[in-house]
Design a protein around this motif. Structure first.
Motif, mmCIF file in Angstrom:
data_model
loop_
_atom_site.group_PDB
_atom_site.id
_atom_site.type_symbol
_atom_site.label_atom_id
_atom_site.label_comp_id
_atom_site.label_asym_id
_atom_site.label_seq_id
_atom_site.Cartn_x
_atom_site.Cartn_y
_atom_site.Cartn_z
ATOM 1 N N GLY A 76 0.812 -1.040 0.051
ATOM 2 C CA GLY A 76 -0.098 -0.199 0.102
ATOM 3 C C GLY A 76 0.988 1.281 -0.017
ATOM 4 N N TRP A 77 0.096 2.256 -0.119
ATOM 5 C CA TRP A 77 0.983 3.625 -0.103
ATOM 6 C C TRP A 77 0.654 4.316 1.397
ATOM 7 C CZ3 TRP A 77 3.973 5.685 -3.789
ATOM 8 C CH2 TRP A 77 4.182 5.095 -4.829
ATOM 9 N N GLU A 78 1.611 5.299 1.952
ATOM 10 C CA GLU A 78 1.559 6.170 2.989
ATOM 11 C C GLU A 78 2.079 7.521 2.528
ATOM 12 O OE1 GLU A 78 4.024 4.007 5.496
ATOM 13 O OE2 GLU A 78 2.719 2.504 6.085
ATOM 14 N N GLY A 79 1.103 8.513 2.903
ATOM 15 C CA GLY A 79 1.737 9.788 2.648
ATOM 16 C C GLY A 79 1.792 10.312 4.051
ATOM 17 N N PHE A 80 3.168 11.223 3.952
ATOM 18 C CA PHE A 80 3.580 12.011 5.123
ATOM 19 C C PHE A 80 3.706 13.506 4.720
ATOM 20 C CE2 PHE A 80 5.002 7.580 5.080
ATOM 21 C CZ PHE A 80 4.987 7.203 6.589
ATOM 22 N N GLY A 82 5.629 16.819 4.457
ATOM 23 C CA GLY A 82 7.193 17.140 3.972
ATOM 24 C C GLY A 82 8.009 15.906 3.648
ATOM 25 N N ASN A 83 9.106 15.964 4.135
ATOM 26 C CA ASN A 83 10.260 14.904 3.813
ATOM 27 C C ASN A 83 10.037 13.885 4.724
ATOM 28 O OD1 ASN A 83 11.333 15.881 1.483
ATOM 29 N ND2 ASN A 83 12.466 17.430 2.326
ATOM 30 N N SER A 84 9.277 13.843 5.784
ATOM 31 C CA SER A 84 9.233 12.961 6.898
ATOM 32 C C SER A 84 8.848 11.767 6.568
ATOM 33 C CB SER A 84 8.168 13.635 8.244
ATOM 34 O OG SER A 84 8.218 12.796 9.145
ATOM 35 N N LEU A 85 9.031 10.525 7.313
ATOM 36 C CA LEU A 85 8.666 9.178 7.171
ATOM 37 C C LEU A 85 8.400 8.843 8.302
ATOM 38 C CD1 LEU A 85 11.204 7.499 4.537
ATOM 39 C CD2 LEU A 85 8.817 8.647 4.147
ATOM 40 N N ASP A 86 8.138 9.688 9.369
ATOM 41 C CA ASP A 86 7.824 9.424 10.844
ATOM 42 C C ASP A 86 6.167 9.493 10.768
ATOM 43 O OD1 ASP A 86 7.696 9.174 13.629
ATOM 44 O OD2 ASP A 86 8.880 10.567 14.358
ATOM 45 N N PHE A 87 5.958 8.105 11.691
ATOM 46 C CA PHE A 87 4.535 7.976 11.636
ATOM 47 C C PHE A 87 3.356 9.281 12.425
ATOM 48 C CE2 PHE A 87 5.731 3.627 10.963
ATOM 49 C CZ PHE A 87 4.982 3.462 9.973
ATOM 50 N N LYS A 88 4.336 9.843 13.187
ATOM 51 C CA LYS A 88 3.763 11.218 13.780
ATOM 52 C C LYS A 88 3.218 12.101 12.594
ATOM 53 C CE LYS A 88 7.683 13.699 15.056
ATOM 54 N NZ LYS A 88 7.695 14.700 14.157
ATOM 55 N N ASP A 89 4.022 12.050 11.477
ATOM 56 C CA ASP A 89 3.486 13.094 10.354
ATOM 57 C C ASP A 89 2.991 12.486 9.101
ATOM 58 O OD1 ASP A 89 4.974 15.237 11.366
ATOM 59 O OD2 ASP A 89 7.091 14.264 10.851
ATOM 60 N N ALA A 90 2.372 11.126 9.700
ATOM 61 C CA ALA A 90 1.406 10.576 8.558
ATOM 62 C C ALA A 90 0.223 11.032 8.590
ATOM 63 C CB ALA A 90 1.199 9.147 9.151
ATOM 64 N N ILE A 91 -0.193 11.317 7.012
ATOM 65 C CA ILE A 91 -1.411 12.196 6.599
ATOM 66 C C ILE A 91 -2.554 11.070 6.313
ATOM 67 C CG2 ILE A 91 -2.611 13.561 4.949
ATOM 68 C CD1 ILE A 91 0.213 14.605 4.637
ATOM 69 N N PHE A 92 -2.141 9.890 5.480
ATOM 70 C CA PHE A 92 -2.978 8.940 4.849
ATOM 71 C C PHE A 92 -2.406 7.663 4.455
ATOM 72 C CE2 PHE A 92 -1.583 11.307 1.056
ATOM 73 C CZ PHE A 92 -1.310 10.213 0.171
ATOM 74 N N THR A 93 -2.944 6.723 4.382
ATOM 75 C CA THR A 93 -2.713 5.462 3.867
ATOM 76 C C THR A 93 -3.674 5.187 2.807
ATOM 77 O OG1 THR A 93 -3.941 3.914 5.330
ATOM 78 C CG2 THR A 93 -1.700 4.241 6.022
ATOM 79 N N ALA A 94 -3.283 4.519 1.713
ATOM 80 C CA ALA A 94 -4.187 4.253 0.677
ATOM 81 C C ALA A 94 -3.732 2.624 0.172
ATOM 82 C CB ALA A 94 -3.672 4.998 -0.522
ATOM 83 N N HIS A 95 -4.807 2.072 -0.357
ATOM 84 C CA HIS A 95 -4.834 0.753 -0.882
ATOM 85 C C HIS A 95 -5.342 0.888 -2.148
ATOM 86 C CE1 HIS A 95 -2.944 -0.764 2.716
ATOM 87 N NE2 HIS A 95 -3.921 -0.261 3.348
ATOM 88 N N LYS A 96 -4.855 0.016 -3.205
ATOM 89 C CA LYS A 96 -5.293 0.281 -4.861
ATOM 90 C C LYS A 96 -5.755 -1.422 -5.029
ATOM 91 C CE LYS A 96 -4.157 1.945 -9.181
ATOM 92 N NZ LYS A 96 -2.935 2.558 -9.987
ATOM 93 N N THR A 97 -7.045 -1.456 -5.733
ATOM 94 C CA THR A 97 -7.499 -2.550 -5.950
ATOM 95 C C THR A 97 -7.711 -2.420 -7.501
ATOM 96 O OG1 THR A 97 -8.802 -2.718 -4.038
ATOM 97 C CG2 THR A 97 -9.387 -4.037 -5.691
ATOM 98 N N VAL A 98 -7.139 -3.444 -8.370
ATOM 99 C CA VAL A 98 -7.143 -3.533 -9.661
ATOM 100 C C VAL A 98 -8.438 -4.419 -10.160
ATOM 101 C CG1 VAL A 98 -6.141 -3.987 -12.016
ATOM 102 C CG2 VAL A 98 -4.859 -2.569 -10.047
#
Length: 185
Positions: A76-80, A82-98
């Motif tokens: 899946g995808w995770e959005g943060f 700025g440049n952060s990859l820290d979970f406190k800066d997480a905005i969203f998660t996304a999962h794609k189904t084809v």
């Protein structure tokens, strides 16, 4: 006697953008988003993360400042922020189904402080191949992407398409969702 203003101070109208993907001058996976006056609003850069299999897509504003970093990991995808990859800066998660070679659905969950607390915020349905999709928030349409059709032209370019974002929705968030839908395999 004072007259009432004819035009409202804040217009509640949809905003149109032109999205360019894979054109000459752009490397594979990169995308630019321009406003109606052809001013650059957003740009996307793709890269692999160090030596790991993670793919990273970074959404930048016109000045080159990082707005959202999207990372593909664990299916899946995770959005943060700025440049952060820290979970406190997480905005969203996304999962794609084809569902077929031409149809896909993306579910976007906004974060509420932790991975355990997330809620379905957006659904995207459409065709990445045809560069068309509709983004829904609950049952309301909040954005749409469509190819640029020209009268009398049977074949159209998949490298340039139109994005319409409806009022009261974050343009950068919509751009990040499109990056994942059209560029995230």
């Amino acid at each position: 006697m004072a007259s009432a203003s004819i035009f409202p101070s804040a217009w509640e109208i949809p905003v149109d953008f032109t999205v360019r993907k894979g054109l000459p001058g752009l490397t594979k996976g990169e995308m630019t988003i321009h406003d109606a006056y052809d001013n650059l609003r957003f740009q996307v850069h793709s890269r692999l993360f160090n030596s790991s299999p993670w793919r990273v897509k970074t959404l930048l504003d016109a000045s080159g400042n990082t707005l959202i970093t999207c990372v593909n990991r664990q299916g899946g995808w995770e959005g943060f922020r700025g440049n952060s990859l820290d979970f406190k800066d997480a905005i969203f998660t996304a999962h794609k189904t084809v569902t077929s070679p031409f149809d896909a659905e993306l579910k976007v969950f906004l974060m509420d402080g932790s991975l355990a607390q997330r809620r379905l915020a957006f659904r995207v349905k459409g065709s990445p191949f045809q560069r068309s999709c509709t983004i829904y928030k609950e049952n309301s349409v909040v954005a749409q992407a469509n190819p640029n059709f020209k009268l009398g032209k049977v074949i159209y370019s998949r490298h340039k398409f139109r994005l319409t974002v409806y009022p009261r929705i974050d343009h950068a968030l919509v751009a990040a969702i499109l990056v994942i839908f059209f560029g995230g395999h």
